[in-house]
Scaffold this motif. Sequence first.
Motif, PDB file in Angstrom:
ATOM      1  N   ILE A  89       9.043 -14.081  -9.648  1.00 55.90           N
ATOM      2  CA  ILE A  89      10.519 -14.307  -9.455  1.00 55.90           C
ATOM      3  C   ILE A  89      11.122 -14.014  -8.404  1.00 55.90           C
ATOM      4  CG2 ILE A  89      12.892 -14.170 -11.063  1.00 55.90           C
ATOM      5  CD1 ILE A  89      10.872 -13.212 -13.315  1.00 55.90           C
ATOM      6  N   ALA A  90      11.049 -13.125  -7.494  1.00 60.05           N
ATOM      7  CA  ALA A  90      11.613 -12.251  -6.894  1.00 60.05           C
ATOM      8  C   ALA A  90      11.402 -11.111  -5.435  1.00 60.05           C
ATOM      9  CB  ALA A  90      13.531 -11.414  -7.050  1.00 60.05           C
ATOM     10  N   ARG A  91      11.522 -11.481  -4.420  1.00 63.06           N
ATOM     11  CA  ARG A  91      10.339 -10.446  -3.964  1.00 63.06           C
ATOM     12  C   ARG A  91      10.796  -8.604  -3.590  1.00 63.06           C
ATOM     13  NH1 ARG A  91      10.081 -13.856   1.604  1.00 63.06           N
ATOM     14  NH2 ARG A  91       8.985 -15.862   1.136  1.00 63.06           N
ATOM     15  N   SER A  92      10.976  -8.395  -3.266  1.00 61.78           N
ATOM     16  CA  SER A  92      11.076  -6.584  -3.559  1.00 61.78           C
ATOM     17  C   SER A  92      12.412  -6.407  -2.580  1.00 61.78           C
ATOM     18  CB  SER A  92      10.402  -5.775  -2.474  1.00 61.78           C
ATOM     19  OG  SER A  92      10.131  -5.999  -0.999  1.00 61.78           O
ATOM     20  N   GLN A  93      13.379  -6.810  -2.106  1.00 59.51           N
ATOM     21  CA  GLN A  93      14.551  -7.239  -1.695  1.00 59.51           C
ATOM     22  C   GLN A  93      15.237  -8.398  -2.365  1.00 59.51           C
ATOM     23  OE1 GLN A  93      16.013  -4.751   0.411  1.00 59.51           O
ATOM     24  NE2 GLN A  93      18.622  -5.511  -1.050  1.00 59.51           N
ATOM     25  N   MET A  94      16.032  -7.804  -3.506  1.00 61.81           N
ATOM     26  CA  MET A  94      16.593  -9.110  -4.417  1.00 61.81           C
ATOM     27  C   MET A  94      18.218  -9.243  -4.319  1.00 61.81           C
ATOM     28  SD  MET A  94      15.163  -7.810  -7.908  1.00 61.81           S
ATOM     29  CE  MET A  94      13.565  -7.945  -7.469  1.00 61.81           C
ATOM     30  N   THR A  95      18.140 -10.728  -5.224  1.00 57.54           N
ATOM     31  CA  THR A  95      19.966 -10.071  -5.592  1.00 57.54           C
ATOM     32  C   THR A  95      19.769 -11.282  -6.859  1.00 57.54           C
ATOM     33  OG1 THR A  95      20.396 -12.464  -4.550  1.00 57.54           O
ATOM     34  CG2 THR A  95      20.255 -10.183  -3.648  1.00 57.54           C
ATOM     35  N   PHE A  96      20.569 -10.538  -7.630  1.00 58.13           N
ATOM     36  CA  PHE A  96      20.691 -11.024  -9.133  1.00 58.13           C
ATOM     37  C   PHE A  96      22.445 -11.164  -9.944  1.00 58.13           C
ATOM     38  CE2 PHE A  96      19.203  -6.861  -9.699  1.00 58.13           C
ATOM     39  CZ  PHE A  96      19.651  -6.309 -10.613  1.00 58.13           C
ATOM     40  N   GLU A  97      22.179 -11.419 -11.001  1.00 59.42           N
ATOM     41  CA  GLU A  97      24.113 -11.805 -10.935  1.00 59.42           C
ATOM     42  C   GLU A  97      23.642 -11.138 -12.561  1.00 59.42           C
ATOM     43  OE1 GLU A  97      25.638 -15.769 -12.600  1.00 59.42           O
ATOM     44  OE2 GLU A  97      24.290 -16.152 -11.398  1.00 59.42           O
ATOM     45  N   VAL A  98      24.789 -10.446 -13.374  1.00 64.87           N
ATOM     46  CA  VAL A  98      25.090 -10.019 -15.006  1.00 64.87           C
ATOM     47  C   VAL A  98      26.597  -9.357 -14.699  1.00 64.87           C
ATOM     48  CG1 VAL A  98      24.438  -8.108 -16.193  1.00 64.87           C
ATOM     49  CG2 VAL A  98      22.959  -7.900 -14.431  1.00 64.87           C
ATOM     50  N   SER A  99      26.700 -10.997 -15.789  1.00 67.18           N
ATOM     51  CA  SER A  99      27.987 -10.957 -15.837  1.00 67.18           C
ATOM     52  C   SER A  99      28.828 -11.740 -14.948  1.00 67.18           C
ATOM     53  CB  SER A  99      28.723  -9.731 -17.374  1.00 67.18           C
ATOM     54  OG  SER A  99      28.017  -9.173 -18.295  1.00 67.18           O
ATOM     55  N   GLY A 100      28.718 -12.190 -14.310  1.00 70.39           N
ATOM     56  CA  GLY A 100      29.296 -13.263 -13.607  1.00 70.39           C
ATOM     57  C   GLY A 100      29.192 -12.294 -12.025  1.00 70.39           C
ATOM     58  N   ALA A 101      28.056 -10.395 -12.133  1.00 72.30           N
ATOM     59  CA  ALA A 101      28.661  -9.867 -11.069  1.00 72.30           C
ATOM     60  C   ALA A 101      27.397 -10.336 -10.441  1.00 72.30           C
ATOM     61  CB  ALA A 101      29.382  -8.253 -11.792  1.00 72.30           C
ATOM     62  N   HIS A 102      27.389  -9.758  -9.348  1.00 72.91           N
ATOM     63  CA  HIS A 102      26.421  -9.902  -7.964  1.00 72.91           C
ATOM     64  C   HIS A 102      25.567  -8.342  -7.930  1.00 72.91           C
ATOM     65  CE1 HIS A 102      27.345 -14.336  -7.406  1.00 72.91           C
ATOM     66  NE2 HIS A 102      28.082 -13.431  -7.303  1.00 72.91           N
ATOM     67  N   TYR A 103      24.112  -8.494  -7.832  1.00 72.22           N
ATOM     68  CA  TYR A 103      23.998  -7.097  -7.859  1.00 72.22           C
ATOM     69  C   TYR A 103      22.359  -7.603  -6.883  1.00 72.22           C
ATOM     70  CZ  TYR A 103      26.556  -5.270 -11.555  1.00 72.22           C
ATOM     71  OH  TYR A 103      27.522  -4.686 -12.526  1.00 72.22           O
ATOM     72  N   SER A 104      22.093  -6.185  -5.919  1.00 72.89           N
ATOM     73  CA  SER A 104      21.114  -6.265  -5.417  1.00 72.89           C
ATOM     74  C   SER A 104      20.412  -4.526  -5.559  1.00 72.89           C
ATOM     75  CB  SER A 104      21.631  -6.593  -3.807  1.00 72.89           C
ATOM     76  OG  SER A 104      22.126  -4.988  -3.270  1.00 72.89           O
ATOM     77  N   ALA A 105      19.011  -5.031  -5.866  1.00 73.73           N
ATOM     78  CA  ALA A 105      17.171  -4.433  -5.843  1.00 73.73           C
ATOM     79  C   ALA A 105      16.361  -4.618  -4.789  1.00 73.73           C
ATOM     80  CB  ALA A 105      17.200  -4.090  -7.074  1.00 73.73           C
ATOM     81  N   HIS A 106      16.230  -3.107  -4.355  1.00 79.10           N
ATOM     82  CA  HIS A 106      14.542  -2.487  -3.961  1.00 79.10           C
ATOM     83  C   HIS A 106      13.724  -2.033  -4.725  1.00 79.10           C
ATOM     84  CE1 HIS A 106      12.012  -2.461  -0.215  1.00 79.10           C
ATOM     85  NE2 HIS A 106      11.913  -1.516  -0.831  1.00 79.10           N
ATOM     86  N   VAL A 107      12.454  -3.096  -4.592  1.00 84.27           N
ATOM     87  CA  VAL A 107      11.275  -2.757  -5.813  1.00 84.27           C
ATOM     88  C   VAL A 107      10.375  -1.603  -4.515  1.00 84.27           C
ATOM     89  CG1 VAL A 107       9.453  -3.045  -7.163  1.00 84.27           C
ATOM     90  CG2 VAL A 107      12.242  -3.892  -7.445  1.00 84.27           C
ATOM     91  N   ASP A 108      10.048  -0.792  -4.704  1.00 87.35           N
ATOM     92  CA  ASP A 108       9.016   0.450  -4.070  1.00 87.35           C
ATOM     93  C   ASP A 108       8.013   0.418  -4.949  1.00 87.35           C
ATOM     94  OD1 ASP A 108       7.261   1.410  -1.727  1.00 87.35           O
ATOM     95  OD2 ASP A 108       8.863   2.470  -1.571  1.00 87.35           O
ATOM     96  N   GLY A 109       6.953  -0.627  -5.806  1.00 88.43           N
ATOM     97  CA  GLY A 109       6.027   0.034  -6.751  1.00 88.43           C
ATOM     98  C   GLY A 109       6.737   0.644  -7.658  1.00 88.43           C
ATOM     99  N   ALA A 110       7.371   1.339  -8.456  1.00 92.15           N
ATOM    100  CA  ALA A 110       7.500   1.700  -9.139  1.00 92.15           C
ATOM    101  C   ALA A 110       9.438   2.590  -9.428  1.00 92.15           C
ATOM    102  CB  ALA A 110       7.217   3.093 -10.234  1.00 92.15           C
ATOM    103  N   PHE A 111       9.232   2.857  -8.135  1.00 89.71           N
ATOM    104  CA  PHE A 111      10.882   2.967  -8.085  1.00 89.71           C
ATOM    105  C   PHE A 111      11.621   2.042  -7.326  1.00 89.71           C
ATOM    106  CE2 PHE A 111      13.408   5.547  -4.803  1.00 89.71           C
ATOM    107  CZ  PHE A 111      14.306   6.875  -6.094  1.00 89.71           C
ATOM    108  N   ILE A 112      12.671   2.435  -7.787  1.00 88.80           N
ATOM    109  CA  ILE A 112      13.834   0.612  -8.155  1.00 88.80           C
ATOM    110  C   ILE A 112      14.842   1.243  -7.661  1.00 88.80           C
ATOM    111  CG2 ILE A 112      14.783  -1.480  -9.168  1.00 88.80           C
ATOM    112  CD1 ILE A 112      11.603  -0.950  -9.538  1.00 88.80           C
TER     113      ILE A 112
END
Length: 286
Positions: free
Chosen positions: A109-132
């Motif tokens: 759905i997204a690459r390891s470096q991603m952005t998404f929204e929750v309740s109108g606010a914007h967040y970013s996350a980085h996935v390294d295997g099981a470590f988020i």
Amino acid sequence: MLNLSNQITYKRVFAELFLTKIGFTKLSATGNDFILIDNRQKIMFGNEYDLIRKICSRRTGIGADGVLLIEESVENDFKMRYYNADGFEAEMCGNGARACAYYSDKNGIARSQMTFEVSGAHYSAHVDGAFISLLMQKPENLNLHPAALESTDFQEGGYLVLGVPHYVLFADRIQEIDVEKVGSYYCEHPEFKPRKTNVNFVSQQNGKIQIRTFERGVNEETLSCGTGTVSSAIILNMVRKKTYPMDFETAGGPLRVDFDVTSGRYLLQGTVTEVYTGSFQMENFS
């Protein structure tokens, strides 16, 4: 008012949905467990409060602290919606967001470096295997002296909103606390109405930081709470001058909180595991 033809169509669609198998993935983010549903095809409308309560039940349902819905987003990789075990939608869930990031990376759905929204606010996350690593929003409504404390067993840390509200209390013997009794009392305290609050109990012993959380909406202690851990780190830094990064011991495993100088925001870091996948039919929980 719906005409007869539209009423028949609506009933047919609802009946088909009622019998449809809904796939889900059970995920654990440091012990905070979730039922995640890929809702990009609008399988669920987001108002199935009674259904959510039933599938979250640990005795008669699938069992979870809450339900995560991943939906389409125009500006970001996806949109996350979170429902507590009581069936009601919450503004944010830190561990839930990490679980969504893990799932989205694993399922394309997204690459390891991603952005998404929750309740109108914007967040970013980085996935390294099981470590988020999740970059949180900045806290709001910070109050280091909410004057709600009514016990000499604790020291008042403070109150803030990190998407959801948190009240932080310092304690010496954290394992002796009746978290559900004390937590439910302060969750419903007049100082925090009508919104209520999550309650975090924090202890510093022998260089270690331990935390226990009573979660609003789950209405009991959970094995870990992401927004609560970050909120506690912010309070520890401001009140007790504890420096970043901070490593927390939760009942579900370790969580780290760091400060991102560039953005002025906070990083929540920890692991996520996939427990199993399955499906259910709404008719089984009617």
